[in-house]
Design a protein around this motif. Sequence first.
Motif, PDB file in Angstrom:
ATOM      1  N   PRO A   1      12.976 -32.588  -9.698  1.00 26.82           N
ATOM      2  CA  PRO A   1      14.429 -32.780  -9.803  1.00 26.82           C
ATOM      3  C   PRO A   1      14.864 -34.129 -10.397  1.00 26.82           C
ATOM      4  O   PRO A   1      16.020 -34.271 -10.792  1.00 26.82           O
ATOM      5  N   ASP A   2      13.965 -35.087 -10.493  1.00 26.42           N
ATOM      6  CA  ASP A   2      14.340 -36.414 -10.972  1.00 26.42           C
ATOM      7  C   ASP A   2      14.420 -36.419 -12.500  1.00 26.42           C
ATOM      8  O   ASP A   2      13.410 -36.545 -13.199  1.00 26.42           O
ATOM      9  N   ARG A   3      15.646 -36.304 -13.007  1.00 21.66           N
ATOM     10  CA  ARG A   3      15.862 -36.250 -14.460  1.00 21.66           C
ATOM     11  C   ARG A   3      15.512 -37.577 -15.137  1.00 21.66           C
ATOM     12  O   ARG A   3      15.107 -37.581 -16.296  1.00 21.66           O
ATOM     13  N   VAL A   4      15.707 -38.678 -14.443  1.00 20.90           N
ATOM     14  CA  VAL A   4      15.415 -39.990 -15.039  1.00 20.90           C
ATOM     15  C   VAL A   4      13.923 -40.113 -15.325  1.00 20.90           C
ATOM     16  O   VAL A   4      13.526 -40.573 -16.397  1.00 20.90           O
ATOM     17  N   LYS A   5      13.101 -39.692 -14.381  1.00 20.72           N
ATOM     18  CA  LYS A   5      11.656 -39.741 -14.613  1.00 20.72           C
ATOM     19  C   LYS A   5      11.272 -38.839 -15.783  1.00 20.72           C
ATOM     20  O   LYS A   5      10.469 -39.227 -16.637  1.00 20.72           O
ATOM     21  N   ARG A   6      11.838 -37.650 -15.812  1.00 17.98           N
ATOM     22  CA  ARG A   6      11.523 -36.730 -16.912  1.00 17.98           C
ATOM     23  C   ARG A   6      11.985 -37.311 -18.247  1.00 17.98           C
ATOM     24  O   ARG A   6      11.266 -37.245 -19.251  1.00 17.98           O
ATOM     25  N   ALA A   7      13.162 -37.912 -18.255  1.00 18.36           N
ATOM     26  CA  ALA A   7      13.689 -38.514 -19.482  1.00 18.36           C
ATOM     27  C   ALA A   7      12.821 -39.686 -19.933  1.00 18.36           C
ATOM     28  O   ALA A   7      12.572 -39.858 -21.129  1.00 18.36           O
ATOM     29  N   THR A   8      12.358 -40.487 -18.982  1.00 13.43           N
ATOM     30  CA  THR A   8      11.509 -41.637 -19.292  1.00 13.43           C
ATOM     31  C   THR A   8      10.234 -41.188 -19.999  1.00 13.43           C
ATOM     32  O   THR A   8       9.823 -41.776 -21.008  1.00 13.43           O
ATOM     33  N   VAL A   9       9.628 -40.128 -19.487  1.00 10.92           N
ATOM     34  CA  VAL A   9       8.410 -39.607 -20.116  1.00 10.92           C
ATOM     35  C   VAL A   9       8.710 -39.130 -21.529  1.00 10.92           C
ATOM     36  O   VAL A   9       7.986 -39.451 -22.474  1.00 10.92           O
ATOM     37  N   HIS A  10       9.794 -38.410 -21.707  1.00 19.50           N
ATOM     38  CA  HIS A  10      10.111 -37.881 -23.037  1.00 19.50           C
ATOM     39  C   HIS A  10      10.494 -38.979 -24.024  1.00 19.50           C
ATOM     40  O   HIS A  10      10.154 -38.891 -25.210  1.00 19.50           O
ATOM     41  N   LEU A  11      11.169 -40.013 -23.557  1.00 20.11           N
ATOM     42  CA  LEU A  11      11.515 -41.128 -24.443  1.00 20.11           C
ATOM     43  C   LEU A  11      10.254 -41.827 -24.949  1.00 20.11           C
ATOM     44  O   LEU A  11      10.095 -42.077 -26.146  1.00 20.11           O
ATOM     45  N   ARG A  12       9.340 -42.114 -24.045  1.00 23.48           N
ATOM     46  CA  ARG A  12       8.076 -42.752 -24.432  1.00 23.48           C
ATOM     47  C   ARG A  12       7.265 -41.821 -25.341  1.00 23.48           C
ATOM     48  O   ARG A  12       6.716 -42.242 -26.348  1.00 23.48           O
ATOM     49  N   LEU A  13       7.202 -40.563 -24.944  1.00 22.84           N
ATOM     50  CA  LEU A  13       6.433 -39.580 -25.698  1.00 22.84           C
ATOM     51  C   LEU A  13       6.960 -39.461 -27.125  1.00 22.84           C
ATOM     52  O   LEU A  13       6.189 -39.453 -28.084  1.00 22.84           O
ATOM     53  N   ALA A  14       8.270 -39.394 -27.277  1.00 25.34           N
ATOM     54  CA  ALA A  14       8.869 -39.255 -28.610  1.00 25.34           C
ATOM     55  C   ALA A  14       8.524 -40.437 -29.506  1.00 25.34           C
ATOM     56  O   ALA A  14       8.196 -40.262 -30.686  1.00 25.34           O
ATOM     57  N   THR A  15       8.578 -41.628 -28.947  1.00 22.28           N
ATOM     58  CA  THR A  15       8.263 -42.816 -29.744  1.00 22.28           C
ATOM     59  C   THR A  15       6.816 -42.785 -30.218  1.00 22.28           C
ATOM     60  O   THR A  15       6.523 -43.050 -31.382  1.00 22.28           O
ATOM     61  N   LEU A  16       5.917 -42.423 -29.321  1.00 23.26           N
ATOM     62  CA  LEU A  16       4.502 -42.348 -29.694  1.00 23.26           C
ATOM     63  C   LEU A  16       4.234 -41.221 -30.677  1.00 23.26           C
ATOM     64  O   LEU A  16       3.438 -41.366 -31.605  1.00 23.26           O
ATOM     65  N   GLN A  17       4.906 -40.097 -30.483  1.00 22.10           N
ATOM     66  CA  GLN A  17       4.725 -38.968 -31.403  1.00 22.10           C
ATOM     67  C   GLN A  17       5.206 -39.324 -32.800  1.00 22.10           C
ATOM     68  O   GLN A  17       4.550 -38.994 -33.790  1.00 22.10           O
ATOM     69  N   ALA A  18       6.342 -40.004 -32.881  1.00 19.78           N
ATOM     70  CA  ALA A  18       6.915 -40.338 -34.194  1.00 19.78           C
ATOM     71  C   ALA A  18       6.166 -41.467 -34.880  1.00 19.78           C
ATOM     72  O   ALA A  18       5.741 -41.342 -36.021  1.00 19.78           O
TER      73      ALA A  18
END
Length: 183
Positions: free
Chosen positions: A101-118
Amino acid sequence: AGHLRAAAPHFARSARPGEPEAIDALCQAVGQAEARESYREEVAILEALLELLPDGDPRWLDVLDAMALTPKWLPDHRADVETGTAIRALQRMDTVLRDHPDRVKRATVHLRLATLQAWGAGSLDDALDSERRAVALFEESGMGAPARLARVELAWVHWVRGELDAGIVQCRLRRLHFRIFLA
């Protein structure tokens, strides 16, 4: 004795998968690497954790908790080494967070992931998807500053993809300064 940086390789070599003491020490070492803004050191620790923590292990959330919400390397796009290791670790975190349920944790992972992917892996389609998730999750959580950072990063991904208009739209949605795209 407070020297986790020096002890981390020892824990990684001598520990068995799932060993609580080693995992706890490595989580603390991740936090110390974050505090020092030592991305390379953090990746080395994550590599050890990939060996010790299986996919789906809830202790991946402990690793995430040791990390900063928005690390300073992220907007500077300084994550240029061993991105595959960091991506695999973040994907394991994402697996554990799927129904969390913690959207902030999920968002944090996706923000980091996106930067590394790009910027590290050159996987712009994956980065676009991850960045959109980060924006949505931060906005749903009412996290203004991280949401703005995620929008800027999303704009950068659009820019790299050759989608200048889409990048400018992302900036205008939050009244962000978009001259960086026109330079």
